[in-house]
Write a protein that holds these residues in place. Structure first.
Motif, short mmCIF file in Angstrom:
data_model
loop_
_atom_site.label_atom_id
_atom_site.label_comp_id
_atom_site.label_asym_id
_atom_site.label_seq_id
_atom_site.Cartn_x
_atom_site.Cartn_y
_atom_site.Cartn_z
N ARG A 44 16.17 -11.25 -19.40
CA ARG A 44 15.22 -12.28 -19.81
C ARG A 44 15.67 -12.85 -21.15
O ARG A 44 16.68 -12.46 -21.70
CB ARG A 44 13.81 -11.67 -19.94
CG ARG A 44 13.27 -11.09 -18.62
CD ARG A 44 12.68 -12.17 -17.75
NE ARG A 44 12.21 -11.65 -16.47
CZ ARG A 44 10.96 -11.26 -16.23
NH1 ARG A 44 10.06 -11.28 -17.19
NH2 ARG A 44 10.61 -10.83 -15.03
N HIS A 49 13.73 -6.95 -19.18
CA HIS A 49 12.35 -6.80 -18.71
C HIS A 49 12.01 -5.31 -18.68
O HIS A 49 12.74 -4.51 -18.12
CB HIS A 49 12.23 -7.40 -17.31
CG HIS A 49 10.84 -7.55 -16.86
ND1 HIS A 49 10.40 -7.09 -15.65
CD2 HIS A 49 9.76 -8.09 -17.47
CE1 HIS A 49 9.11 -7.36 -15.52
NE2 HIS A 49 8.70 -7.96 -16.62
N ASP A 53 7.23 -6.78 -12.43
CA ASP A 53 6.25 -7.85 -12.23
C ASP A 53 5.84 -7.79 -10.77
O ASP A 53 6.66 -8.04 -9.88
CB ASP A 53 6.86 -9.22 -12.55
CG ASP A 53 6.95 -9.46 -14.05
OD1 ASP A 53 6.27 -8.74 -14.81
OD2 ASP A 53 7.70 -10.37 -14.46
N HIS A 154 0.24 -12.55 -11.96
CA HIS A 154 0.96 -11.35 -11.53
C HIS A 154 0.56 -10.20 -12.44
O HIS A 154 -0.05 -10.42 -13.48
CB HIS A 154 2.48 -11.56 -11.58
CG HIS A 154 3.08 -11.57 -12.96
ND1 HIS A 154 3.07 -12.68 -13.77
CD2 HIS A 154 3.68 -10.59 -13.69
CE1 HIS A 154 3.67 -12.40 -14.92
NE2 HIS A 154 4.04 -11.14 -14.91
N HIS A 156 2.05 -7.33 -14.76
CA HIS A 156 3.21 -6.72 -15.41
C HIS A 156 2.86 -5.24 -15.61
O HIS A 156 1.87 -4.92 -16.27
CB HIS A 156 3.50 -7.40 -16.75
CG HIS A 156 4.55 -6.70 -17.56
ND1 HIS A 156 5.88 -7.05 -17.51
CD2 HIS A 156 4.47 -5.65 -18.41
CE1 HIS A 156 6.57 -6.25 -18.32
NE2 HIS A 156 5.74 -5.40 -18.88
ZN ZN Z 1 6.73 -8.78 -16.72
#
Ligand code: ZN
Length: 562
Positions: A44, A49, A53, A154, A156
């Motif tokens: 990212r 990350h 996700d 979403h 995380h």
């Molecule tokens: Zn995430």
């Protein structure tokens, strides 16, 4: 109709026959099948990350449950980053993290709102005492959302080691994901690394010509090379049920059967995450936004994700020798994509012979560097950059340009503008701005002292002084002045600022502070009528919104409620 065979794999078990992590301690945080929009370790912006996700069927409000028994150790609500996030410590030594939440379960929501009203702030960070807020395995803790730096609903989800805070790949804890899809190889590159190195008659990076074989593997045309060289690949991994381009789990580079580099994403530390910028070819990223990860380690790369490194993953090519380079990209379900690159040691006359662009300023990364550009001074502390290079610095009457976004800065540096030409009483509305790709000024945090405006930043590019004279706009979103709102659950307003951006806001009804939740993505301020008992029928709402240079708008409206 042919039924597709579902591959339900206990991933951790399959790859790690002796996984050091418990396989059945935790349950799923959601009641729906786990489909991933992002994997652990995925590349990212400036970081890897740190979790999964999990897709939430493109909607908010799905129940989020604690994966195990535990105690809430931290709650944070922020306009940016994780948005609304909760941390739960479990007795087995792991902490689970759930982010971008819409709201929390009633008992937790009540706990937070009390503190928000006490401190009169929406953004808040709380560290409940151990045992103050306990949850059971499977207990509802929150509802999935899209708060903070999230670009669609979403969840995380992270699992961390509670002692050292290191995030661990949640898929190592026995969660099952449908995945029979091989990682995708987008492109491959060869890099000449030593002064005398060359690849296919070039002394600069070249893209390899690769062909897909019948068995799904890839083969590159034979590469003629000399000197010290390395490879890089552009790749992503998909799971079965979604088109999302996620990150693979591991990349291995073998040369004549011997492992030269091998990295995987079991765990890493937040302290090292920005060294991502040394793993990827940052210059390539700055120009194309594609992240090519290098299979060799450059100076300044302090990442701990390597299992094996021989000669930092670099090949020393000898004239007349041949080398079989084998690059393997794996996901956690064991799906593997292979690229074979035959290399021949052969020095040829160069057809592409580029020397690095020289400027007046050669920057030694390990030393602090100070530059006077007339209208502004730039100061780079020691180790702002990973390596020495010719830095491109220029200025005109209004702007200073500090290189371009082809070199990553690891630390903040400062740019200090001289503002002695601006009358003292006008300075309040001025600020330091970075010009974006369309040359629009973007507010950069500005510290004002005497005749100097200073900003601290890690972004290279063009900076200038800009002026914001217009106060924020405030208007109603779901009601009209003098309206009866008896059956309304929410009150919402739209706020915006044309230039320097929203700095702060506060609201009262009949003189009493009320909690308004701010969602910058939709410019919306929302008040929940359940928060407070309004004892008057006629309610006077007052909202004060300030921009980053202090221009203030006070908005007043009246509504009625029984
Ligand atoms: Zn995430």
């Amino acid at each position: 109709m042919k039924l597709k065979i579902a591959f339900f794999l206990l991933l951790g078990f399959l790859v790690h026959g002796q996984s050091p992590y418990p396989q059945d301690a935790f349950e799923s945080p959601l009641d729906i099948p786990l489909i991933l929009a992002g994997t652990f370790g995925e590349l990212r912006s400036n970081h890897f990350h740190s979790g999964l996700d999990i897709k939430t069927q493109s909607r908010e409000g799905l129940s989020v449950k604690s994966i195990g028994p535990g105690t809430v150790t931290r709650i944070k609500i922020s306009h940016w980053g994780y948005g609304k996030v909760i941390y739960i410590a479990h007795p087995n030594g792991y902490t689970s993290v759930y982010a971008h939440l819409q709201k929390f379960a009633p008992k937790i929501e009540e706990y937070i709102k009390k503190k928000q009203y006490e401190k009169q702030t929406y953004e808040i960070e709380l560290f409940p005492d151990y045992g103050e807020l306990t949850v059971n395995k499977g207990e509802l803790i929150a509802y999935g959302g899209n708060t903070g730096g999230s670009s669609g609903p979403h969840l995380h989800f992270e699992i961390r080691n509670s002692l050292n805070e290191k995030p661990i790949n949640p898929l190592l804890f026995g969660y099952s994901i449908r995945d029979a899809t091989d990682p995708t190889l987008v492109g491959a590159y060869a890099y000449p690394l030593s002064e005398d190195a060359q690849v296919n008659r070039a002394n600069t990076k070249i893209q390899l010509n690769i062909k897909r074989q019948a068995d799904g593997s890839f083969v590159a045309d034979t590469l003629n090379a000399a000197g010290t060289i390395g490879f890089g690949i552009d790749t992503y991994d998909r799971q079965d049920m979604a088109a999302n381009k996620n990150g693979p789990y591991a990349i291995t580079q073998k040369v004549n059967g011997e492992v030269y580099s091998d990295l995987d994403f079991d765990s890493f530390s937040f302290a090292e995450t920005r060294y991502l910028n040394t793993l990827i070819d940052y210059e390539h990223f700055g120009k194309t936004y594609q992240r090519v990860q290098r299979c060799f380690k450059v100076p300044g790369n302090n990442l701990s994700i390597y299992n094996t490194l021989k000669n930092d993953g670099k090949l020393e090519i000898a004239e007349g020798e041949t080398y079989d380079v084998d690059l393997q990209i794996k996901d956690l379900a064991g799906n593997t994509t292979v690229l074979k690159v035959p290399v021949k040691g052969k020095r040829l006359p160069l057809e592409i012979n580029e020397s690095p662009k020289k400027t007046d300023y050669y920057l030694i990364a390990q030393k602090p560097n100070n530059y006077d550009l007339g209208i502004a001074r730039v100061y780079f502390p020691a180790n702002t950059f990973y390596n020495d290079f010719y830095i491109d610095l220029s200025s005109d009457e209004k702007t200073v340009t500090i290189h371009q976004n082809t070199v990553p800065a690891h630390r903040n540096f400062t740019i200090s503008f001289d503002v002695s030409h601006i009358p003292v009483d006008e300075r309040k509305q001025w600020f330091v701005a970075r010009l974006d790709s369309r040359l629009r000024p973007d507010y950069s945090n500005t510290y004002k002292r005497n005749n100097t405006f200073t900003t601290r930043t890690r972004q290279l590019g063009t900076y200038t002084l800009a002026k914001d004279t217009i106060a924020p706009k405030v208007r109603t979103k779901n009601f009209k002045p003098k309206q009866w709102l008896t059956n309304y659950r929410y009150l919402s307003l739209l706020i915006s600022d044309d230039l320097s951006g929203i700095d702060s806001y506060s609201a009262t009804i009949n003189g009493e502070w009320i909690l308004m939740e701010y969602e910058p993505k939709t410019n919306t301020l929302t008040y929940n009528f359940d928060d407070k008992i309004l004892d008057k029928t006629e309610c006077e709402l007052e909202v004060v919104v300030k921009d980053n240079v202090g221009n203030t708008t006070t908005f007043k409206s009246t509504f009625f409620r029984k």
